[in-house]
Design an enzyme around this catalytic site. Structure first.
Site, PDB file in Angstrom:
ATOM      1  N   ARG A  57       3.082 -10.180  -8.799  1.00 33.81           N
ATOM      2  CA  ARG A  57       3.700  -9.779 -10.068  1.00 33.81           C
ATOM      3  C   ARG A  57       2.689  -9.729 -11.207  1.00 33.81           C
ATOM      4  O   ARG A  57       3.065  -9.644 -12.365  1.00 33.81           O
ATOM      5  CB  ARG A  57       4.789 -10.791 -10.447  1.00 33.81           C
ATOM      6  CG  ARG A  57       6.097 -10.624  -9.730  1.00 33.81           C
ATOM      7  CD  ARG A  57       6.857  -9.432 -10.247  1.00 33.81           C
ATOM      8  NE  ARG A  57       8.004  -9.138  -9.402  1.00 33.81           N
ATOM      9  CZ  ARG A  57       9.191  -9.665  -9.585  1.00 33.81           C
ATOM     10  NH1 ARG A  57       9.405 -10.504 -10.551  1.00 33.81           N
ATOM     11  NH2 ARG A  57      10.180  -9.339  -8.783  1.00 33.81           N
TER      12      ARG A  57
ATOM     13  N   VAL B  39      14.726 -13.268  -5.024  1.00 31.40           N
ATOM     14  CA  VAL B  39      14.441 -11.827  -5.016  1.00 31.40           C
ATOM     15  C   VAL B  39      15.207 -11.237  -6.195  1.00 31.40           C
ATOM     16  O   VAL B  39      16.430 -11.304  -6.247  1.00 31.40           O
ATOM     17  CB  VAL B  39      14.899 -11.197  -3.683  1.00 31.40           C
ATOM     18  CG1 VAL B  39      14.887  -9.677  -3.754  1.00 31.40           C
ATOM     19  CG2 VAL B  39      14.007 -11.691  -2.543  1.00 31.40           C
ATOM     20  N   ASP B  40      14.489 -10.690  -7.172  1.00 34.87           N
ATOM     21  CA  ASP B  40      15.147 -10.227  -8.395  1.00 34.87           C
ATOM     22  C   ASP B  40      15.184  -8.699  -8.487  1.00 34.87           C
ATOM     23  O   ASP B  40      14.876  -7.999  -7.522  1.00 34.87           O
ATOM     24  CB  ASP B  40      14.473 -10.865  -9.625  1.00 34.87           C
ATOM     25  CG  ASP B  40      13.035 -10.391  -9.794  1.00 34.87           C
ATOM     26  OD1 ASP B  40      12.614  -9.458  -9.076  1.00 34.87           O
ATOM     27  OD2 ASP B  40      12.333 -10.951 -10.660  1.00 34.87           O
ATOM     28  N   SER B  41      15.562  -8.215  -9.663  1.00 31.28           N
ATOM     29  CA  SER B  41      15.774  -6.768  -9.808  1.00 31.28           C
ATOM     30  C   SER B  41      14.508  -5.950  -9.552  1.00 31.28           C
ATOM     31  O   SER B  41      14.583  -4.845  -9.012  1.00 31.28           O
ATOM     32  CB  SER B  41      16.317  -6.460 -11.211  1.00 31.28           C
ATOM     33  OG  SER B  41      15.391  -6.907 -12.193  1.00 31.28           O
ATOM     34  N   LEU B  44      14.122  -5.723  -5.893  1.00 30.75           N
ATOM     35  CA  LEU B  44      15.097  -4.794  -5.310  1.00 30.75           C
ATOM     36  C   LEU B  44      14.695  -3.343  -5.570  1.00 30.75           C
ATOM     37  O   LEU B  44      14.966  -2.460  -4.755  1.00 30.75           O
ATOM     38  CB  LEU B  44      16.501  -5.075  -5.859  1.00 30.75           C
ATOM     39  CG  LEU B  44      17.121  -6.402  -5.368  1.00 30.75           C
ATOM     40  CD1 LEU B  44      18.490  -6.632  -6.004  1.00 30.75           C
ATOM     41  CD2 LEU B  44      17.245  -6.426  -3.842  1.00 30.75           C
TER      42      LEU B  44
END
Lengths: 399, 82
Positions: A57, B39-41, B44
């Site tokens: 990220r 598991v986030d947006s 996804l």
């Protein structure tokens, strides 16, 4: 009344290794982190510090900032949570370019595989404020946060603006610094085309043979607090940010003003903000990029700002040991300055051997030298100047 | 050429994809919620891209909002293909 601003934690990731002390000790010992014409953070392994999710990220420039902020926050004793209302803790992490590695990778995917293959993470990773955002998420900081984008002055602007936030009463503490990870083919080619980068691959600021800057990468982060609060919580105080001066050349997109007028004015403002005189300065950590233009203009600026005192003040460039860390440089060099002042030494300008006519300051050739300051406070200046004509100068004192 | 959309094939692709987002492999099941798997947006959005690439099935924003568990995702892909 002007508030007293202190530094209670520092962290760094640089081509000399992971850790603020590593940077200081290795540079002071005369070690260079430059290899094959670049300052790469070869000792940095993101998964040693961050989870798999955090690593994917975060662009490399954000990874550097996260690791540097962890170190600084640990040192400040903020383990787990900040000692203040988190809504009163800000975060300012500057960068010159942001996630250019992510940008160029995603663009390659677009060209080679089509729009549908471009990662949804492209924008959130490349954006220049990504590091500031990531640090607030990791440490649950809810005060003001943003990223100054002022090229090679960004790290110094971040620290200066952090001071302003605290002085204005809008924050009790700020996590501030700069980060850069631009060692990608596009920036190499583009800086090369500008004729700004060293062809020899040697960073030797102020030397007559200098032929441009050597690009480096890394980050540094400082924990900056209101002194009264920091003392009340029993924090260990590393140093003080006594003054901040910021100006613009208003002259040229890449070249500094030949006489260094804007740079000199930024130094004067930083001194005035600190309520100090040139004679109080015992060390200058120069911007010292190793480009013909900067080092000439900066020398003039130092003489203009510090007058007769200039010839007696040791002036050295961290970039001689790690290269030019662009938007991280101002923060990394502020950290290096605080630790040099703490040890009462002037680290060397590595590679400096042959003087250029008119460049006649004491550039600390060879090796680190003790600062002979008797009982005087250890106060120095840290200069940062950026493309666009941005000048930011910090006046720092070690505890 | 897109892979034939069978519940087994979709499940395999989804199960294989999740660990790269940081999900613990031993915790992945049809019943596991994405929230529990962390598991986030954004994950996804990446998973949707993988699914479209593999099966030619598009999951749009509204669809993703309704998905709570791994099984929900698999079922939605299978029903969209049908």
């Amino acid at each position: 009344m002007k508030r007293e601003i202190v530094v209670t934690g520092i962290g760094a990731v640089t081509p000399l290794g992971v850790g603020a002390r590593t940077l200081h000790e290795r540079w002071s010992a005369g070690t260079s982190g430059i290899e094959d014409g670049e300052g790469t953070c070869t000792e940095f392994e993101p998964t040693e510090h961050l989870s798999i999710k955090e690593v994917r990220r975060a662009d490399r420039f954000t990874q550097f900032a996260l690791v540097a902020s962890d170190e600084a926050i640990r040192e400040a004793g903020w383990d787990g949570e900040p000692p203040y209302d988190p809504r009163r803790v800000g975060c300012i992490i500057g960068t010159g370019i942001g996630g250019i590695g992510t940008l160029t990778n995603s663009h390659q995917v677009l060209l080679e595989q089509g729009a549908k293959k471009v990662s949804p993470l492209s924008i959130p990773l490349m954006m220049g404020n990504a590091a500031a955002g990531a640090v607030t998420m990791r440490h649950k900081l809810y005060g003001p946060s943003f990223a100054p984008l002022s090229a090679c002055a960004a790290g110094a602007h971040a620290i200066g603006e952090a001071v302003e936030l605290i002085e204005a009463g809008r924050a009790d503490a700020v996590v501030a610094g700069g980060s850069e990870a631009a060692l990608v083919p596009l920036s190499r080619a583009a800086f090369g085309a500008l004729d700004a980068m060293s062809e020899s691959g040697i960073s030797r600021p102020f030397d007559v043979r200098r032929d441009g800057f050597v690009m480096g990468e890394g980050a540094a982060v400082l924990i900056i607090e209101d002194a009264e609060n920091a003392r009340a919580r029993g924090a260990n105080i590393l140093g003080y940010i006594r003054g901040y001066g910021a100006t613009s050349d208003g002259y040229h997109l890449t070249a500094p003003d030949k006489e260094g007028l804007g740079a000199a004015e930024a130094m004067r403002l930083a001194l005035a903000d600190a309520e100090l005189a040139p004679e109080d300065i015992v060390y200058v950590n120069a911007h010292g990029t190793s480009t013909p233009l900067n080092d000439r203009a900066e020398t003039r600026a130092i003489k203009a700002a510090l007058g007769d005192a200039a010839k007696d003040i040791p002036v050295s460039s961290t970039k001689s040991a790690i290269g030019h860390l662009l938007g991280a440089a101002g923060a990394v060099e502020a950290v290096a300055t605080i630790l040099a002042l703490r040890d009462r030494i002037a680290p060397p300008t590595l590679g400096y051997e042959e003087a250029e006519e008119g460049l006649d300051l004491d550039y600390v050739p060879g090796k680190a030298r003790p600062l002979d300051i008797d009982g005087k406070p250890a106060v120095g200046l840290s200069n940062a100047f950026g493309f666009g004509g941005h000048n930011a100068v910090l006046c720092l004192e070690a505890a | 050429m897109a892979t034939a959309v069978t519940p087994e094939a979709v499940e395999k692709v989804v199960f294989d994809a999740l660990p790269q987002f940081g999900a613990e492999p031993s915790e992945i099941s049809r019943e596991a919620s994405f929230e529990d798997l962390d598991v986030d947006s954004l994950d996804l959005a990446e998973l949707s891209q993988i699914i479209e690439d593999e099966f030619g099935v598009q999951l749009k924003g509204d669809d993703v909002g309704k998905i709570k568990t791994v099984g929900d995702a698999v079922d939605m892909v299978v029903s969209r293909a049908g």
